[in-house]
Design an enzyme around this catalytic site. Structure first.
Site, PDB file in Angstrom:
ATOM      1  N   ASP A   1      24.750  10.054  12.324  1.00  0.00           N
ATOM      2  CA  ASP A   1      23.846  11.215  12.303  1.00  0.00           C
ATOM      3  C   ASP A   1      23.783  11.779  10.875  1.00  0.00           C
ATOM      4  O   ASP A   1      23.677  12.990  10.667  1.00  0.00           O
ATOM      5  CB  ASP A   1      24.296  12.296  13.297  1.00  0.00           C
ATOM      6  CG  ASP A   1      23.136  13.208  13.724  1.00  0.00           C
ATOM      7  OD1 ASP A   1      21.984  12.923  13.335  1.00  0.00           O
ATOM      8  OD2 ASP A   1      23.395  14.214  14.419  1.00  0.00           O
TER       9      ASP A   1
ATOM     10  N   HIS B   1      20.078  17.280  23.204  1.00  0.00           N
ATOM     11  CA  HIS B   1      19.503  18.599  22.923  1.00  0.00           C
ATOM     12  C   HIS B   1      18.953  19.162  24.234  1.00  0.00           C
ATOM     13  O   HIS B   1      17.803  19.568  24.315  1.00  0.00           O
ATOM     14  CB  HIS B   1      18.431  18.506  21.836  1.00  0.00           C
ATOM     15  CG  HIS B   1      19.015  18.161  20.489  1.00  0.00           C
ATOM     16  ND1 HIS B   1      19.455  19.130  19.614  1.00  0.00           N
ATOM     17  CD2 HIS B   1      19.262  16.973  19.888  1.00  0.00           C
ATOM     18  CE1 HIS B   1      19.935  18.539  18.512  1.00  0.00           C
ATOM     19  NE2 HIS B   1      19.840  17.231  18.661  1.00  0.00           N
TER      20      HIS B   1
ATOM     21  N   GLU C   1      13.913  11.659  17.680  1.00  0.00           N
ATOM     22  CA  GLU C   1      14.788  12.685  18.267  1.00  0.00           C
ATOM     23  C   GLU C   1      14.003  13.989  18.281  1.00  0.00           C
ATOM     24  O   GLU C   1      14.014  14.754  17.332  1.00  0.00           O
ATOM     25  CB  GLU C   1      16.079  12.823  17.453  1.00  0.00           C
ATOM     26  CG  GLU C   1      17.115  13.666  18.180  1.00  0.00           C
ATOM     27  CD  GLU C   1      18.276  14.090  17.293  1.00  0.00           C
ATOM     28  OE1 GLU C   1      18.110  14.167  16.069  1.00  0.00           O
ATOM     29  OE2 GLU C   1      19.352  14.366  17.847  1.00  0.00           O
TER      30      GLU C   1
HETATM   31 ZN   LIG Z   1      20.674  15.834  17.270  1.00  0.00          ZN
END
Ligand SMILES: [Zn+2]
Length: 381
Positions: free
Chosen positions: A267, A189, A121
């Site tokens: 997450d 993002h 990520e």
């Molecule tokens: Zn993230």
């Protein structure tokens, strides 16, 4: 060796007996007369794990033993497969984390089977405040195929998923190359225009990472990148359903728009699974974990400091808030993410590898009694 597991089928509620021979389900037989309080379900699959119970995959000093330990902690939470998630960092730190994961997978067979791959990520993300979230500005950069290929080689082709911002220079071409080699591309993002999102989808992007989070505080009413990703039927979405990252109305609408392509992710940070209290964090300042499980900056309590729930906590939140019934909530956190990663729909049936969890249902939701990974009992309460 034969093992049998008794309980209620999570889908139908029928009492069943699952027989395991040589680590595969040999058969599932019904027991209509028996009444079981235990529930048999597929193992949970978490595509976004940054840490758990004190272990931080992004500390920069990750060890092989920590990777083995976090896998064990996740088994205790009913998670039988996951993607350790490496976020934006210096190349040296990303490489050392990759090395630790590879060593752990090589050392312990069941750890290797539990780690479906690595989720990268970053660092190819938006620099804008809001979309950037907590990713460190100094290490964010434009997509670089050469660099990605070096990491991929180092990992032994274990990078299976990458989250990136499609508006960055070279991103659309980069997405095409990932799609060619079978790396799942997820948009996230990002501050992309609707046109850029469409280009990314055409190039092979298949998913949106934690849609509705890592976004600007204010957006034009329309068009905007949330509507566009919601409206793109090709895109699956992941949701952080921890009870704090998204309001219930948002989860309700998102899952209605994408009833078959919404999945849950935790997450989770290293603070997940710890008891309530104040902790210090390398991302800056003290962090507080409330008894309800909300993780926030002590100096600015309105700012979340990541997620402190396990995937099972998210499943329980979906049920408690009437956002999904039990079979749907479990599917969104098990078979569905597996379908997304493997391209095929799997079920609890004969001849399938036995990643099974036995749950008990109590007042606060489901809790894990036993976890089987590849037919082997890896946790019992
Ligand atoms: Zn993230």
């Amino acid at each position: 060796m034969t093992t049998t597991i008794k309980g209620a089928n999570y889908k139908t509620g029928d009492s069943i007996e699952v027989q395991i021979v040589d680590n595969l389900i040999s058969q599932i037989v019904g027991h209509p007369s028996e009444n079981s309080s235990q529930i048999i379900a597929p193992g949970l699959v978490d595509l976004q794990v940054n840490g758990f119970k004190g272990i931080d995959l992004n500390s920069g000093e990750l060890t092989e033993d920590e990777v083995i330990q976090i896998t064990q902690f996740l088994w205790e939470e009913g998670v039988t497969a996951f993607l350790p998630t490496l976020i934006t960092n210096s190349s040296a730190k990303i490489e050392s984390a990759i090395d630790a994961i590879v060593q752990a997978c090589d050392k312990k067979v069941l750890v290797g089977k539990s780690i479906l791959g690595i989720h990268l990520e970053g660092p190819f993300l938006s620099k804008e405040d809001g979309p950037r979230g907590a990713h460190p500005m100094e290490h964010i950069q434009n997509p670089d195929w050469q660099l990605f290929s070096e990491w991929q080689e180092r990992s032994g082709n274990r990078i299976k998923k990458i989250t990136l911002a499609p508006e960055l220079p070279g991103a659309v071409e980069f997405i095409g190359r990932c799609a060619e080699v079978g790396v799942l591309v997820s948009l996230g993002h990002t501050a992309a225009s609707p046109e850029k999102i469409q280009e990314a989808v055409k190039a092979g992007a298949k998913m949106s990472t934690h849609l509705g989070n890592a976004a600007h505080l204010s957006l034009p009413r329309h068009p905007n990148y949330i509507w566009e990703q919601l409206a793109s039927d090709e895109l699956w979405i992941s949701l952080i359903a921890d009870g704090f990252h998204l309001p219930e109305s948002v989860i309700k609408v998102f899952t209605k728009v994408k009833p078959n392509t919404s999945i849950l992710v935790s997450d989770s940070t290293k603070f997940a699974g710890l008891s309530a209290g104040t902790y210090s964090s390398h991302i800056g300042g003290d962090i507080e974990l409330s008894t309800e499980g909300r993780l926030f900056m002590k100096r600015s309590p309105e700012l979340l400091a990541g997620s402190a729930q396990s995937l099972l906590g998210c499943v329980n939140h979906m049920m408690k808030s009437d956002l999904a019934n039990l079979p749907t909530a479990i599917d969104m956190a098990s078979l569905k993410p597996m379908e997304l990663m493997s391209g095929t729909l799997q079920k609890l049936n004969s001849k399938s590898p036995t990643d099974i969890v036995v749950f008990e249902k109590g007042k606060s939701g489901l809790s894990v009694i036993k976890t089987f990974k590849s037919g082997q009992l890896v946790f019992t309460r």
